[in-house]
Design a protein around this motif. Structure first.
Motif, PDB file in Angstrom:
ATOM      1  N   GLY A   9       0.983  95.648 -68.917  1.00  7.90           N
ATOM      2  CA  GLY A   9       2.080  94.929 -68.169  1.00  7.90           C
ATOM      3  C   GLY A   9       1.262  93.808 -67.342  1.00  7.90           C
ATOM      4  N   GLY A  10       1.805  93.102 -66.566  1.00  6.17           N
ATOM      5  CA  GLY A  10       1.197  92.098 -65.872  1.00  6.17           C
ATOM      6  C   GLY A  10       2.237  90.882 -65.438  1.00  6.17           C
ATOM      7  N   LEU A  18       4.536  89.031 -74.043  1.00  7.81           N
ATOM      8  CA  LEU A  18       3.619  90.165 -73.295  1.00  7.81           C
ATOM      9  C   LEU A  18       3.819  91.084 -74.395  1.00  7.81           C
ATOM     10  N   LYS A  19       2.590  91.784 -74.661  1.00  9.92           N
ATOM     11  CA  LYS A  19       2.883  92.951 -75.587  1.00  9.92           C
ATOM     12  C   LYS A  19       2.386  94.368 -74.795  1.00  9.92           C
ATOM     13  N   LEU A  20       3.263  95.109 -74.901  1.00  5.28           N
ATOM     14  CA  LEU A  20       3.014  96.570 -73.988  1.00  5.28           C
ATOM     15  C   LEU A  20       2.842  97.452 -74.964  1.00  5.28           C
ATOM     16  N   TYR A  80       4.083  99.946 -79.817  1.00  7.47           N
ATOM     17  CA  TYR A  80       4.214  98.691 -79.127  1.00  7.47           C
ATOM     18  C   TYR A  80       5.438  98.234 -78.730  1.00  7.47           C
ATOM     19  N   LEU A  81       5.533  97.249 -77.593  1.00  6.83           N
ATOM     20  CA  LEU A  81       6.705  96.661 -77.397  1.00  6.83           C
ATOM     21  C   LEU A  81       6.359  95.117 -77.147  1.00  6.83           C
ATOM     22  N   THR A  91      12.048  91.350 -65.545  1.00  9.27           N
ATOM     23  CA  THR A  91      10.902  92.011 -64.433  1.00  9.27           C
ATOM     24  C   THR A  91      11.491  93.407 -64.453  1.00  9.27           C
ATOM     25  N   ALA A  92      10.449  94.365 -64.367  1.00  8.25           N
ATOM     26  CA  ALA A  92      10.967  95.983 -64.161  1.00  8.25           C
ATOM     27  C   ALA A  92       9.542  96.671 -64.268  1.00  8.25           C
ATOM     28  N   VAL A  93       9.725  97.806 -63.991  1.00  4.91           N
ATOM     29  CA  VAL A  93       8.589  98.777 -64.410  1.00  4.91           C
ATOM     30  C   VAL A  93       8.964  99.289 -65.946  1.00  4.91           C
ATOM     31  N   TYR A  94       7.904  99.277 -66.820  1.00 10.56           N
ATOM     32  CA  TYR A  94       8.582  99.654 -68.205  1.00 10.56           C
ATOM     33  C   TYR A  94       7.664 101.154 -68.560  1.00 10.56           C
ATOM     34  N   TYR A  95       8.621 101.786 -69.129  1.00  2.43           N
ATOM     35  CA  TYR A  95       8.307 103.343 -69.487  1.00  2.43           C
ATOM     36  C   TYR A  95       8.391 103.508 -70.812  1.00  2.43           C
TER      37      TYR A  95
END
Length: 125
Positions: A9-10, A18-20, A80-81, A91-95
């Motif tokens: 994240g960032g 972006l790649k989570l 991966y996402l 924009t959010a917290v990703y889980y």
């Protein structure tokens, strides 16, 4: 011990990428569907994407379809996402989380029984 650990994240500008990553341990990915969710303060957790490695299927929320891609590495230990053409509303917290019903990829949080700690994604110029 079952663990799911998100990273990547960032801060990213609108239109950027972006790649989570969701690194898993303590269980085999073949036995579970892995979902990505996001949450902003004051709102319910929202399903974003899901992948079932064993079934070879995936699912995306309409809001991210065509922009986000979920995948699994060959070693079968990281999900991966990939987020492309991001928008401020991403924009959010990703889980990430695991669903023992490996055949069923869904965006319903109650079907997932183990969760990571989350990673913050902020889309802003």
């Amino acid at each position: 011990q079952v663990q799911l650990v998100e990273s990547g994240g960032g801060l990213v500008q609108p239109g950027g990428s972006l790649k989570l990553s969701c690194s898993v341990s303590g269980f085999a990915l073949d036995g579970y569907a892995i979902g990505w969710f996001r949450q902003v303060p004051g709102k319910e957790r929202e399903g974003v994407a899901c992948i079932s490695k064993r079934e070879g299927t995936n699912w995306y929320a309409d809001s991210v379809k065509g922009r986000f891609t979920v995948s699994v590495d060959n070693a079968g230990s990281t999900v991966y996402l990939r987020m492309d053409n991001v928008k401020p509303e991403d924009t959010a917290v990703y889980y990430c989380a695991r669903n023992p019903a490996y055949w069923y990829c869904s965006g319903f949080p109650r079907q997932y029984n183990s969760w990571g700690q989350g990673t913050q994604v902020t889309v802003s110029s």
